[in-house]
Scaffold this motif. Structure first.
Motif, PDB file in Angstrom:
ATOM      1  N   LEU A  27     -13.152 -45.141  75.695  1.00  0.00           N
ATOM      2  CA  LEU A  27     -12.859 -44.987  74.268  1.00  0.00           C
ATOM      3  C   LEU A  27     -13.402 -46.168  73.474  1.00  0.00           C
ATOM      4  CD1 LEU A  27      -9.169 -43.730  74.576  1.00  0.00           C
ATOM      5  CD2 LEU A  27     -11.283 -42.399  74.588  1.00  0.00           C
ATOM      6  N   CYS A  28     -13.205 -47.369  73.999  1.00  0.00           N
ATOM      7  CA  CYS A  28     -13.670 -48.570  73.294  1.00  0.00           C
ATOM      8  C   CYS A  28     -15.175 -48.556  73.068  1.00  0.00           C
ATOM      9  CB  CYS A  28     -13.299 -49.821  74.085  1.00  0.00           C
ATOM     10  SG  CYS A  28     -11.525 -50.061  74.340  1.00  0.00           S
ATOM     11  N   MET A  29     -15.916 -48.044  74.038  1.00  0.00           N
ATOM     12  CA  MET A  29     -17.381 -48.064  73.908  1.00  0.00           C
ATOM     13  C   MET A  29     -17.868 -47.196  72.752  1.00  0.00           C
ATOM     14  SD  MET A  29     -18.889 -45.755  76.997  1.00  0.00           S
ATOM     15  CE  MET A  29     -18.773 -43.966  76.917  1.00  0.00           C
ATOM     16  N   LEU A  30     -17.051 -46.248  72.328  1.00  0.00           N
ATOM     17  CA  LEU A  30     -17.449 -45.340  71.250  1.00  0.00           C
ATOM     18  C   LEU A  30     -17.588 -46.055  69.914  1.00  0.00           C
ATOM     19  CD1 LEU A  30     -15.083 -42.365  72.132  1.00  0.00           C
ATOM     20  CD2 LEU A  30     -17.518 -42.619  72.734  1.00  0.00           C
ATOM     21  N   THR A  31     -16.821 -47.125  69.735  1.00  0.00           N
ATOM     22  CA  THR A  31     -16.787 -47.801  68.437  1.00  0.00           C
ATOM     23  C   THR A  31     -17.249 -49.257  68.494  1.00  0.00           C
ATOM     24  OG1 THR A  31     -14.467 -48.408  68.758  1.00  0.00           O
ATOM     25  CG2 THR A  31     -14.911 -46.334  67.596  1.00  0.00           C
ATOM     26  N   PHE A  32     -17.818 -49.685  69.600  1.00  0.00           N
ATOM     27  CA  PHE A  32     -18.238 -51.083  69.702  1.00  0.00           C
ATOM     28  C   PHE A  32     -19.397 -51.357  68.743  1.00  0.00           C
ATOM     29  CE2 PHE A  32     -20.930 -54.416  71.649  1.00  0.00           C
ATOM     30  CZ  PHE A  32     -20.063 -55.475  71.450  1.00  0.00           C
ATOM     31  N   VAL A  33     -19.167 -52.302  67.834  1.00  0.00           N
ATOM     32  CA  VAL A  33     -20.174 -52.672  66.835  1.00  0.00           C
ATOM     33  C   VAL A  33     -20.559 -54.144  66.927  1.00  0.00           C
ATOM     34  CG1 VAL A  33     -19.610 -50.840  65.180  1.00  0.00           C
ATOM     35  CG2 VAL A  33     -18.409 -53.051  65.062  1.00  0.00           C
ATOM     36  N   GLY A  34     -20.106 -54.823  67.966  1.00  0.00           N
ATOM     37  CA  GLY A  34     -20.466 -56.223  68.143  1.00  0.00           C
ATOM     38  C   GLY A  34     -19.353 -57.198  67.834  1.00  0.00           C
ATOM     39  N   GLU A  35     -18.125 -56.727  67.811  1.00  0.00           N
ATOM     40  CA  GLU A  35     -16.984 -57.612  67.619  1.00  0.00           C
ATOM     41  C   GLU A  35     -16.178 -57.633  68.906  1.00  0.00           C
ATOM     42  OE1 GLU A  35     -14.795 -57.353  63.991  1.00  0.00           O
ATOM     43  OE2 GLU A  35     -16.465 -56.367  62.981  1.00  0.00           O
ATOM     44  N   GLY A  36     -15.462 -58.749  69.141  1.00  0.00           N
ATOM     45  CA  GLY A  36     -14.691 -58.831  70.370  1.00  0.00           C
ATOM     46  C   GLY A  36     -13.912 -60.121  70.489  1.00  0.00           C
ATOM     47  N   TYR A  37     -13.450 -60.381  71.681  1.00  0.00           N
ATOM     48  CA  TYR A  37     -12.518 -61.467  71.950  1.00  0.00           C
ATOM     49  C   TYR A  37     -13.149 -62.854  71.933  1.00  0.00           C
ATOM     50  CZ  TYR A  37      -9.579 -57.610  73.440  1.00  0.00           C
ATOM     51  OH  TYR A  37      -8.864 -56.443  73.478  1.00  0.00           O
TER      52      TYR A  37
ATOM     53  N   ARG B 131      -3.076 -51.155  82.171  1.00  0.00           N
ATOM     54  CA  ARG B 131      -3.151 -50.064  83.158  1.00  0.00           C
ATOM     55  C   ARG B 131      -2.572 -48.777  82.559  1.00  0.00           C
ATOM     56  NH1 ARG B 131      -2.374 -54.509  86.608  1.00  0.00           N
ATOM     57  NH2 ARG B 131      -0.110 -54.335  86.549  1.00  0.00           N
ATOM     58  N   GLY B 132      -1.558 -48.919  81.706  1.00  0.00           N
ATOM     59  CA  GLY B 132      -1.012 -47.759  81.002  1.00  0.00           C
ATOM     60  C   GLY B 132      -2.028 -47.157  80.043  1.00  0.00           C
ATOM     61  N   ARG B 133      -2.795 -48.011  79.368  1.00  0.00           N
ATOM     62  CA  ARG B 133      -3.874 -47.518  78.497  1.00  0.00           C
ATOM     63  C   ARG B 133      -4.899 -46.735  79.317  1.00  0.00           C
ATOM     64  NH1 ARG B 133      -3.381 -49.657  73.543  1.00  0.00           N
ATOM     65  NH2 ARG B 133      -2.612 -51.771  73.351  1.00  0.00           N
ATOM     66  N   ASP B 134      -5.223 -47.282  80.490  1.00  0.00           N
ATOM     67  CA  ASP B 134      -6.178 -46.594  81.362  1.00  0.00           C
ATOM     68  C   ASP B 134      -5.676 -45.205  81.748  1.00  0.00           C
ATOM     69  OD1 ASP B 134      -7.987 -48.731  81.382  1.00  0.00           O
ATOM     70  OD2 ASP B 134      -7.111 -49.609  83.185  1.00  0.00           O
ATOM     71  N   ALA B 135      -4.407 -45.122  82.119  1.00  0.00           N
ATOM     72  CA  ALA B 135      -3.844 -43.832  82.531  1.00  0.00           C
ATOM     73  C   ALA B 135      -3.871 -42.831  81.374  1.00  0.00           C
ATOM     74  CB  ALA B 135      -2.416 -44.014  83.051  1.00  0.00           C
ATOM     75  N   ALA B 136      -3.505 -43.286  80.182  1.00  0.00           N
ATOM     76  CA  ALA B 136      -3.503 -42.394  79.015  1.00  0.00           C
ATOM     77  C   ALA B 136      -4.922 -41.945  78.671  1.00  0.00           C
ATOM     78  CB  ALA B 136      -2.853 -43.089  77.822  1.00  0.00           C
ATOM     79  N   ALA B 137      -5.867 -42.860  78.728  1.00  0.00           N
ATOM     80  CA  ALA B 137      -7.262 -42.512  78.421  1.00  0.00           C
ATOM     81  C   ALA B 137      -7.819 -41.554  79.461  1.00  0.00           C
ATOM     82  CB  ALA B 137      -8.121 -43.766  78.347  1.00  0.00           C
TER      83      ALA B 137
ATOM     84  N   ILE C 138      -7.894 -37.843  71.531  1.00  0.00           N
ATOM     85  CA  ILE C 138      -7.989 -38.592  72.791  1.00  0.00           C
ATOM     86  C   ILE C 138      -7.581 -40.055  72.593  1.00  0.00           C
ATOM     87  CG2 ILE C 138      -9.722 -37.097  73.856  1.00  0.00           C
ATOM     88  CD1 ILE C 138     -11.840 -39.224  73.134  1.00  0.00           C
ATOM     89  N   ARG C 139      -6.749 -40.333  71.601  1.00  0.00           N
ATOM     90  CA  ARG C 139      -6.437 -41.713  71.244  1.00  0.00           C
ATOM     91  C   ARG C 139      -5.048 -42.187  71.641  1.00  0.00           C
ATOM     92  NH1 ARG C 139      -8.869 -43.747  65.833  1.00  0.00           N
ATOM     93  NH2 ARG C 139      -8.136 -45.650  66.792  1.00  0.00           N
ATOM     94  N   ALA C 140      -4.364 -41.485  72.517  1.00  0.00           N
ATOM     95  CA  ALA C 140      -3.039 -41.952  72.948  1.00  0.00           C
ATOM     96  C   ALA C 140      -3.120 -43.352  73.552  1.00  0.00           C
ATOM     97  CB  ALA C 140      -2.428 -40.975  73.952  1.00  0.00           C
ATOM     98  N   ALA C 141      -4.211 -43.663  74.212  1.00  0.00           N
ATOM     99  CA  ALA C 141      -4.384 -44.976  74.836  1.00  0.00           C
ATOM    100  C   ALA C 141      -4.537 -46.085  73.799  1.00  0.00           C
ATOM    101  CB  ALA C 141      -5.598 -44.958  75.753  1.00  0.00           C
ATOM    102  N   CYS C 142      -4.836 -45.728  72.580  1.00  0.00           N
ATOM    103  CA  CYS C 142      -5.097 -46.714  71.528  1.00  0.00           C
ATOM    104  C   CYS C 142      -3.821 -47.195  70.827  1.00  0.00           C
ATOM    105  CB  CYS C 142      -6.051 -46.126  70.500  1.00  0.00           C
ATOM    106  SG  CYS C 142      -7.600 -45.524  71.193  1.00  0.00           S
ATOM    107  N   ARG C 143      -2.707 -46.573  71.147  1.00  0.00           N
ATOM    108  CA  ARG C 143      -1.448 -46.923  70.488  1.00  0.00           C
ATOM    109  C   ARG C 143      -1.168 -48.418  70.652  1.00  0.00           C
ATOM    110  NH1 ARG C 143       1.779 -43.397  72.899  1.00  0.00           N
ATOM    111  NH2 ARG C 143       1.014 -41.794  71.513  1.00  0.00           N
TER     112      ARG C 143
END
Length: 141
Positions: A11-21, A69-75, A112-117
Motif C-alpha cells: 500500500l505504501c508504495m502506491l503513494t511514495f513521492v519521496g518523503e520518509g523517515y 505486523r498487524g498492519r501487514d495482516a490487514a493489508a 484496501i486501507r484498513a492497514a492504514c488506520r
C-alpha cells in the motif's frame, strides 16, 4: 533480483513521492521504486523488508513492533481479497501497470486501507491519492 516487501508496503508504495523517515530511508526507497518501475519482481516476506533496511540498525524501530505486523495482516487480507489469491510470505509477482492501477483505484476508494488506520502518513497518502497519484514514484512495468 527481487524486491522483498512486507504486506503493508504494497500500500505504501502506491503513494511514495519521496518523503520518509530519514534521508537514508528516502534514498533507499527511491532506488527500490526505480527497480519496481523497471520490472523487478516482488517477493512477499514477513517482518522487516528491503524498505525497512535503513531503519533496522535500531532494535526499537517500529519495523519490529506488533502493531506493524498487524498492519501487514490487514493489508495482506485486503489485497488478497482484491486480487483473488493469497498474499502470503513467499508469493512472488510482477507489479505491472494493470496491478498498480487496480491497487491504486481500490486505495483511492478506501477499500484496501484498513492497514492504514492510525498511520502517521495517512494525510499525505490521502492527498496523493486525491490528486490521482501525481508524483508517485512507483509505476508498473
Amino acid at each position: 533480483m527481487t524486491v522483498r516487501l512486507r504486506a503493508h508496503h504494497l500500500l505504501c508504495m502506491l503513494t511514495f513521492v519521496g518523503e520518509g523517515y530519514s534521508p537514508a530511508f528516502i534514498a533507499n526507497y527511491r532506488r527500490i521504486a526505480e527497480r519496481l518501475t523497471q520490472g523487478e519482481q516482488i517477493e512477499m516476506i514477513e517482518g522487516p523488508d528491503d524498505l525497512c533496511r535503513p531503519l533496522c540498525h535500531d532494535p526499537q524501530t517500529h519495523c519490529f513492533r506488533e502493531s506493524v505486523r498487524g498492519r501487514d495482516a490487514a493489508a495482506a487480507k485486503a489485497v488478497s481479497a482484491l486480487i483473488g489469491r493469497p498474499v502470503d510470505a513467499g508469493m512472488r509477482f510482477l507489479p505491472d501497470a494493470a496491478m498498480i492501477a487496480r491497487l491504486r483505484q481500490a486505495f483511492a476508494k478506501g477499500s484496501i486501507r484498513a492497514a492504514c488506520r492510525d498511520c502517521e502518513w495517512t494525510s499525505l497518502c490521502d492527498a496523493i491519492a486525491a490528486k490521482g497519484y501525481d508524483g508517485a514514484l512507483v509505476h508498473g512495468a
